[in-house]
Write a protein that holds these residues in place. Structure first.
Motif, PDB file in Angstrom:
ATOM      1  N   PRO A 181      13.217   2.842  16.219  1.00 44.29           N
ATOM      2  CA  PRO A 181      12.529   1.569  16.354  1.00 44.29           C
ATOM      3  C   PRO A 181      11.222   1.572  15.566  1.00 44.29           C
ATOM      4  O   PRO A 181      10.699   2.628  15.220  1.00 44.29           O
ATOM      5  CB  PRO A 181      12.254   1.467  17.858  1.00 44.29           C
ATOM      6  N   PHE A 182      10.724   0.367  15.284  1.00 48.86           N
ATOM      7  CA  PHE A 182       9.461   0.255  14.571  1.00 48.86           C
ATOM      8  C   PHE A 182       8.312   0.552  15.528  1.00 48.86           C
ATOM      9  O   PHE A 182       8.219  -0.013  16.603  1.00 48.86           O
ATOM     10  CB  PHE A 182       9.270  -1.152  13.997  1.00 48.86           C
ATOM     11  N   GLN A 183       7.463   1.478  15.115  1.00 45.41           N
ATOM     12  CA  GLN A 183       6.226   1.782  15.838  1.00 45.41           C
ATOM     13  C   GLN A 183       5.163   2.012  14.777  1.00 45.41           C
ATOM     14  O   GLN A 183       5.415   2.672  13.766  1.00 45.41           O
ATOM     15  CB  GLN A 183       6.387   3.034  16.702  1.00 45.41           C
ATOM     16  N   LYS A 184       3.972   1.472  14.982  1.00 46.15           N
ATOM     17  CA  LYS A 184       2.904   1.573  13.969  1.00 46.15           C
ATOM     18  C   LYS A 184       2.676   3.015  13.521  1.00 46.15           C
ATOM     19  O   LYS A 184       2.434   3.269  12.360  1.00 46.15           O
ATOM     20  CB  LYS A 184       1.611   0.975  14.506  1.00 46.15           C
ATOM     21  N   GLY A 185       2.770   3.972  14.418  1.00 45.67           N
ATOM     22  CA  GLY A 185       2.514   5.370  14.077  1.00 45.67           C
ATOM     23  C   GLY A 185       3.577   6.015  13.214  1.00 45.67           C
ATOM     24  O   GLY A 185       3.382   7.118  12.720  1.00 45.67           O
ATOM     25  N   ASN A 186       4.707   5.328  12.986  1.00 49.79           N
ATOM     26  CA  ASN A 186       5.775   5.872  12.145  1.00 49.79           C
ATOM     27  C   ASN A 186       5.468   5.772  10.662  1.00 49.79           C
ATOM     28  O   ASN A 186       6.128   6.390   9.850  1.00 49.79           O
ATOM     29  CB  ASN A 186       7.093   5.152  12.419  1.00 49.79           C
ATOM     30  N   ASN A 187       4.502   4.940  10.311  1.00 47.39           N
ATOM     31  CA  ASN A 187       4.105   4.764   8.915  1.00 47.39           C
ATOM     32  C   ASN A 187       2.673   5.239   8.753  1.00 47.39           C
ATOM     33  O   ASN A 187       1.816   4.928   9.573  1.00 47.39           O
ATOM     34  CB  ASN A 187       4.184   3.296   8.498  1.00 47.39           C
ATOM     35  N   PRO A 233       0.827  -1.215   0.000  1.00 49.68           N
ATOM     36  CA  PRO A 233       0.000   0.000   0.000  1.00 49.68           C
ATOM     37  C   PRO A 233       0.861   1.265   0.000  1.00 49.68           C
ATOM     38  O   PRO A 233       1.883   1.313   0.689  1.00 49.68           O
ATOM     39  CB  PRO A 233      -0.797  -0.100   1.304  1.00 49.68           C
ATOM     40  N   PRO A 234       0.473   2.269  -0.786  1.00 50.75           N
ATOM     41  CA  PRO A 234       1.198   3.538  -0.722  1.00 50.75           C
ATOM     42  C   PRO A 234       1.237   4.025   0.726  1.00 50.75           C
ATOM     43  O   PRO A 234       0.227   3.997   1.426  1.00 50.75           O
ATOM     44  CB  PRO A 234       0.369   4.469  -1.610  1.00 50.75           C
ATOM     45  N   HIS A 235       2.419   4.445   1.147  1.00 51.44           N
ATOM     46  CA  HIS A 235       2.618   4.853   2.534  1.00 51.44           C
ATOM     47  C   HIS A 235       3.772   5.843   2.600  1.00 51.44           C
ATOM     48  O   HIS A 235       4.520   5.997   1.632  1.00 51.44           O
ATOM     49  CB  HIS A 235       2.940   3.627   3.408  1.00 51.44           C
ATOM     50  N   LYS A 236       3.901   6.490   3.728  1.00 54.83           N
ATOM     51  CA  LYS A 236       5.074   7.312   3.970  1.00 54.83           C
ATOM     52  C   LYS A 236       5.540   7.086   5.403  1.00 54.83           C
ATOM     53  O   LYS A 236       4.763   6.672   6.265  1.00 54.83           O
ATOM     54  CB  LYS A 236       4.806   8.792   3.695  1.00 54.83           C
ATOM     55  N   HIS A 237       6.820   7.329   5.601  1.00 58.69           N
ATOM     56  CA  HIS A 237       7.440   7.146   6.900  1.00 58.69           C
ATOM     57  C   HIS A 237       7.585   8.525   7.548  1.00 58.69           C
ATOM     58  O   HIS A 237       8.202   9.406   6.970  1.00 58.69           O
ATOM     59  CB  HIS A 237       8.802   6.473   6.757  1.00 58.69           C
ATOM     60  N   ILE A 238       7.011   8.682   8.717  1.00 59.62           N
ATOM     61  CA  ILE A 238       7.019   9.977   9.386  1.00 59.62           C
ATOM     62  C   ILE A 238       8.375  10.194  10.065  1.00 59.62           C
ATOM     63  O   ILE A 238       8.802   9.395  10.893  1.00 59.62           O
ATOM     64  CB  ILE A 238       5.876  10.062  10.430  1.00 59.62           C
TER      65      ILE A 238
END
Length: 175
Positions: free
Chosen positions: A134-140, A62-67
């Motif tokens: 670190p990976f966090q759901k809100g980062n994407n 899915p199109p996404h961006k990393h915050i």
């Protein structure tokens, strides 16, 4: 193995062979979402995430961006087009990617938060991705104008439409 899509390396020294890639391709082949990733970092809390990602031709990312994070891709095998979008969903850029010798860019880095996805043009696309942890759901952030990946029929329709739009964009860019 965290899931059918995500594997974590446990060894203190991580290496990947051609044989490993073949095993991972087989796993992507039987995965319902046509993908698998091998995480070279040991934990989601790590500050640097490095992954070998394998996507089959029909995989929908899915199109996404990393915050507030940068991301780089190094293509190992296969070809794809990275589609970069404006916030409204219109295409900003189409970047042809491929392994060394393909005549396409084999490395790219996204330094800013832009929506992007991949259109896989070969049977498999294998790439090394590096991204800040670190990976966090809100980062994407998923694009609000594209399917979220949960409905295979919607995903397929969107990929077909995007393929047409990307081809038109490339044709206009070279005219």
């Amino acid at each position: 193995m965290e899931s059918e899509e995500v594997l974590y390396a446990e060894d203190p020294i991580v290496s990947v062979t051609d044989e490993d890639l073949e095993v991972l391709k087989c796993r992507a082949n039987v995965n319902s979402r046509n993908r698998i990733r091998l995480c070279a970092h040991p934990h989601v809390s790590d500050k640097l995430h490095e992954m070998i990602i394998i996507l089959k031709r029909n995989a929908y990312f899915p199109p996404h961006k990393h915050i507030k994070r940068s991301e780089s891709l190094h293509i190992i095998e296969g070809i794809a087009d990275m589609v970069v979008f404006n916030d409204d969903g219109s295409i900003f850029q189409v970047l042809p990617l491929g392994g060394p010798g393909s005549g396409r860019s084999w490395y790219c880095r996204l330094n800013s938060s832009v929506y992007h996805t991949l259109l896989i043009r070969s049977e498999f696309l294998i790439f090394h991705e590096t991204i800040n942890g670190p990976f966090q759901k809100g980062n994407n952030q998923l694009a609000p104008w594209a399917p979220d990946g949960s409905d295979p029929k919607s995903n397929k329709r969107y990929l077909e439409q995007l393929d047409t739009l990307a081809a038109r964009f490339m044709k206009n860019a070279t005219s």
